[in-house]
Design an enzyme around this catalytic site. Structure first.
Site, mmCIF file in Angstrom:
data_model
loop_
_atom_site.group_PDB
_atom_site.id
_atom_site.type_symbol
_atom_site.label_atom_id
_atom_site.label_comp_id
_atom_site.label_asym_id
_atom_site.label_seq_id
_atom_site.Cartn_x
_atom_site.Cartn_y
_atom_site.Cartn_z
ATOM 1 N N HIS A 48 52.796 11.752 47.537
ATOM 2 C CA HIS A 48 54.459 11.833 47.369
ATOM 3 C C HIS A 48 55.119 13.184 46.815
ATOM 4 O O HIS A 48 56.094 13.131 46.455
ATOM 5 C CB HIS A 48 54.910 10.582 46.428
ATOM 6 C CG HIS A 48 54.425 10.603 45.196
ATOM 7 N ND1 HIS A 48 53.031 9.627 45.058
ATOM 8 C CD2 HIS A 48 54.862 10.784 43.998
ATOM 9 C CE1 HIS A 48 52.668 9.849 43.626
ATOM 10 N NE2 HIS A 48 53.669 10.623 42.950
ATOM 11 N N TYR A 49 54.207 14.062 47.061
ATOM 12 C CA TYR A 49 54.879 15.419 46.650
ATOM 13 C C TYR A 49 55.492 15.918 47.865
ATOM 14 O O TYR A 49 54.812 17.100 48.482
ATOM 15 C CB TYR A 49 53.904 16.375 45.984
ATOM 16 C CG TYR A 49 53.382 16.103 44.605
ATOM 17 C CD1 TYR A 49 53.915 14.935 43.829
ATOM 18 C CD2 TYR A 49 52.245 16.706 44.233
ATOM 19 C CE1 TYR A 49 53.268 14.908 42.648
ATOM 20 C CE2 TYR A 49 51.613 16.548 42.977
ATOM 21 C CZ TYR A 49 52.123 15.420 42.309
ATOM 22 O OH TYR A 49 51.728 15.372 40.999
ATOM 23 N N GLY A 50 56.563 15.410 48.129
ATOM 24 C CA GLY A 50 57.186 15.725 49.593
ATOM 25 C C GLY A 50 57.256 14.630 50.417
ATOM 26 O O GLY A 50 56.648 13.772 50.288
ATOM 27 N N LYS A 79 46.844 11.946 44.388
ATOM 28 C CA LYS A 79 47.396 10.806 43.759
ATOM 29 C C LYS A 79 48.007 9.864 44.945
ATOM 30 O O LYS A 79 48.614 10.716 45.684
ATOM 31 C CB LYS A 79 48.406 11.140 42.683
ATOM 32 C CG LYS A 79 47.845 11.509 41.243
ATOM 33 C CD LYS A 79 49.020 11.835 40.484
ATOM 34 C CE LYS A 79 49.892 12.868 40.650
ATOM 35 N NZ LYS A 79 49.138 14.140 40.424
#
Length: 311
Positions: A48-50, A79
């Site tokens: 979920h980094y982007g 993660k």
């Protein structure tokens, strides 16, 4: 696990509110290569980094496609099991397996996942259930080890009793010292679990780049974080000024001093630093006096995010 330094892998996708500068994959890959060449071999990314089509997994895929010789040099921690749209973790066996499967699909064999961690503890699923699901994935060879993120000391012990934990990731900095007083750091040290410290320069506070709220770009996510709000900002900036004076006297940057302090707490900071700043006991005592005299105001995230911390 020997980890001299670390790198946090974000996304270069446009249109997102973020605290870091936008860049393209080729530029990011050059930075990543340089970081690895300087010893930063622990890389931390997330699903979920982007957005789904351009998160840190796509960036990692790009990097290892272009540098396959580096795959075995990097310890990769990912993660997942978290829905960024609803800000809800999914620690169910089905959710974890789906998240790991998605990560492996994006990486497409260019790099193994050395550590997988649920981004947050699912309050609706016992941690033992989540760890057993991860342990099955370890046994199947889909992940190398199990990490934990933003957990309490009790959760670490419960998880470790089911399967050895490879790493615990928490926020730790001069602005966030909670792990040093709530038993998390002590528990990790006791059980021999590497403590990974994210945001060691406090989301940019300890870079010397912010002196007033207006210094934060209009589309920057820090605009909505509690510690950067007008009225609170001025209180927290007092600690920055005090640390700046120590750094100036030591002939180093505020960021280097902040990272050196995290290292002295027995943690591995992400990002790391290539320049060692040796802190004396006198330095540590002086810094502790500042922390005692200038407590930080405001929650770390606020709202729903704050409720998922230290579970």
């Amino acid at each position: 696990m020997s980890i001299p330094s670390t790198t946090d892998i974000g996304s270069g996708a446009r249109g997102l509110t973020r605290p870091w500068a936008l860049t393209d994959y080729s530029a990011a890959a050059k930075i990543m290569k340089n970081a690895l060449d300087h010893g930063a071999n622990f890389w931390n990314g997330s699903l979920h980094y982007g957005p789904p089509h351009a998160n840190s997994l796509q960036l990692l895929k790009y990097y290892f496609d272009n540098h396959p010789e580096d795959a075995d040099k990097v310890v990769l921690s990912i993660k997942g099991a978290y829905d960024p749209k609803t800000h809800t973790p999914d620690g169910s066996p089905e959710g974890i397996r789906a998240s790991v499967g998605e990560a492996l699909k994006v990486l497409n064999g260019v790099k193994n996942i050395d550590i997988f961690e649920c981004a947050r503890v699912d309050p609706n699923v016992p941690i033992e259930t989540s760890v057993r699901a991860l342990a099955e994935l370890v046994k199947e060879g889909k992940i190398g080890g199990i990490g934990l993120s933003e957990v309490s000391a009790n959760t670490i012990r419960r998880a470790h009793a089911v399967h050895p934990i490879a790493a615990v990731e928490v926020e730790l900095s001069l602005f966030t010292t909670d792990p040093l007083t709530n038993g998390v750091a002590d528990t990790c040290h006791e059980l021999g679990i590497p403590l990974i410290a994210y945001s060691p320069i406090s989301r940019g506070w300890l870079t010397g780049g912010f002196h007033k709220p207006e210094d934060i770009p209009a589309n920057d996510m820090r605009r909505i974080l509690p510690r950067f709000q007008p009225g609170v900002f001025e209180k927290n900036f007092k600690l920055v000024e005090a640390v700046e004076r120590i750094a100036k006297r030591r002939g180093t940057t505020v960021a280097q001093l902040a990272i050196a302090w995290v290292l002295r707490q027995g943690a591995i900071p992400i990002p790391g630093s290539t320049k060692d700043v040796p802190l004396t006991e006198q330095d540590l005592q002086e810094i502790q006096k500042l922390l005692d005299a200038l407590p930080i105001a405001g929650e770390r995230y606020g709202g729903q995010h704050e409720k998922l911390l230290n579970l």
